[in-house]
Every structure is written in structure tokens, then in C-alpha cells.
Write a protein that holds these residues in place. Structure first.
Motif, short mmCIF file in Angstrom:
data_model
loop_
_atom_site.label_atom_id
_atom_site.label_comp_id
_atom_site.label_asym_id
_atom_site.label_seq_id
_atom_site.Cartn_x
_atom_site.Cartn_y
_atom_site.Cartn_z
N GLU A 2 0.83 -1.20 0.00
CA GLU A 2 0.00 0.00 0.00
C GLU A 2 0.87 1.25 0.00
O GLU A 2 1.95 1.27 0.59
CB GLU A 2 -0.89 0.01 1.24
N LYS A 3 0.38 2.30 -0.65
CA LYS A 3 1.15 3.54 -0.78
C LYS A 3 1.54 4.12 0.59
O LYS A 3 2.67 4.56 0.77
CB LYS A 3 0.36 4.57 -1.58
N GLN A 4 0.64 4.07 1.54
CA GLN A 4 0.91 4.63 2.87
C GLN A 4 2.07 3.87 3.53
O GLN A 4 2.96 4.48 4.12
CB GLN A 4 -0.34 4.56 3.74
N VAL A 5 2.07 2.56 3.42
CA VAL A 5 3.15 1.74 3.98
C VAL A 5 4.44 2.00 3.22
O VAL A 5 5.50 2.20 3.83
CB VAL A 5 2.79 0.24 3.95
N LEU A 6 4.36 2.04 1.91
CA LEU A 6 5.55 2.31 1.09
C LEU A 6 6.16 3.65 1.45
O LEU A 6 7.38 3.75 1.64
CB LEU A 6 5.18 2.26 -0.40
N ASP A 7 5.35 4.67 1.57
CA ASP A 7 5.86 6.00 1.92
C ASP A 7 6.52 6.00 3.29
O ASP A 7 7.59 6.60 3.48
CB ASP A 7 4.74 7.05 1.88
N PHE A 8 5.91 5.31 4.25
CA PHE A 8 6.46 5.22 5.60
C PHE A 8 7.82 4.53 5.57
O PHE A 8 8.80 5.01 6.14
CB PHE A 8 5.50 4.45 6.52
N VAL A 9 7.89 3.38 4.88
CA VAL A 9 9.13 2.61 4.84
C VAL A 9 10.20 3.38 4.08
O VAL A 9 11.38 3.37 4.48
CB VAL A 9 8.89 1.20 4.26
N LYS A 10 9.84 4.07 3.02
CA LYS A 10 10.82 4.88 2.28
C LYS A 10 11.40 5.97 3.18
O LYS A 10 12.60 6.19 3.20
CB LYS A 10 10.18 5.49 1.04
N GLU A 11 10.54 6.63 3.94
CA GLU A 11 10.98 7.69 4.85
C GLU A 11 11.94 7.13 5.90
O GLU A 11 13.01 7.70 6.16
CB GLU A 11 9.77 8.33 5.52
N LYS A 12 11.58 6.01 6.50
CA LYS A 12 12.43 5.39 7.53
C LYS A 12 13.71 4.84 6.92
O LYS A 12 14.77 4.84 7.56
CB LYS A 12 11.67 4.30 8.28
#
Length: 118
Positions: A2-12
Motif C-alpha cells: 500500500e502507498k501509505q506503507v511504502l511511503d512510511f518505509v521509504k521515509e524510515k
């Protein structure tokens, strides 16, 4: 993923790469994962990335042990006693893992492991 998870993991992941305490292997795995996003290699690199992160996450007990060792004296210098004490306090407060920037990023990423592998 999911985009929200992808964005979170990319940020971290970017935080992990920037962390002074990030080891070479974790940085390489992070960079490989970022490069693979949206490609046919994404799933494979995701599995490799998670495996590397699980291997590199330092337990709070290992941090305390390191800080109190000869090697810890070399790594942390005069701050070794403070690191050990902070580790003991963190453990008493319920921490399971090291609190350095790299380990904090790894812990956050691994909290999304199931979603990353789905």
C-alpha cells in the motif's frame, strides 16, 4: 504494498541511510531496496532488505554489554558508561532494542514487515 506503507518505509529507510550508526551492509540493502521499488526485483529486494535488518537490529542487552566492554570503550570513548546507563534505563522502561538512530529506523521499518511482504 500500500502507498501509505511504502511511503512510511521509504521515509524510515532514508533515515536509516543517513544514520551515523548504520552499518555498511544495512546501508547497501536499503539503497538496493529503494532502487528496486516499482521494478520486477522489488519483492526479492524487499525480502533481502528485511533479512538484513533483522540481522542488524541490536538488542538492548547487546547494547549494554557492548558499552561495558573493551570494544565499547573504543567505540563510545568517555561516553561508554553513559550509553550503558541509558541502555539500562531504556530496558527498565520496556525497550527491547538499541535506541540509536539506525536501530530506531530499523525497528520502525520492521514494524511494517507483514505489510511489506504482503
Amino acid at each position: 504494498m500500500e502507498k501509505q506503507v511504502l511511503d512510511f518505509v521509504k521515509e524510515k529507510t532514508k533515515a536509516l541511510i543517513a544514520a551515523p550508526s548504520c552499518c555498511k551492509e544495512a546501508k547497501e540493502a536499503a539503497e538496493n531496496w529503494l532502487a528496486a521499488i516499482g521494478t520486477e526485483k522489488e519483492a526479492e529486494e524487499t525480502r533481502k532488505y528485511i533479512a538484513e535488518l533483522e540481522e542488524d537490529l541490536v538488542s538492548i542487552d547487546s547494547l549494554i554489554e557492548l558499552a561495558e566492554s573493551e570494544l565499547g570503550q573504543k567505540i563510545f570513548g568517555e561516553n561508554a558508561k553513559n550509553v550503558a546507563e541509558q541502555g539500562r534505563k531504556a530496558k527498565e522502561a520496556g525497550a527491547k532494542n538499541c535506541f540509536c538512530d539506525a536501530c530506531a529506523a530499523v525497528e520502525a521499518i520492521l514494524s511494517k514487515k507483514a505489510e511489506m511482504l504482503a
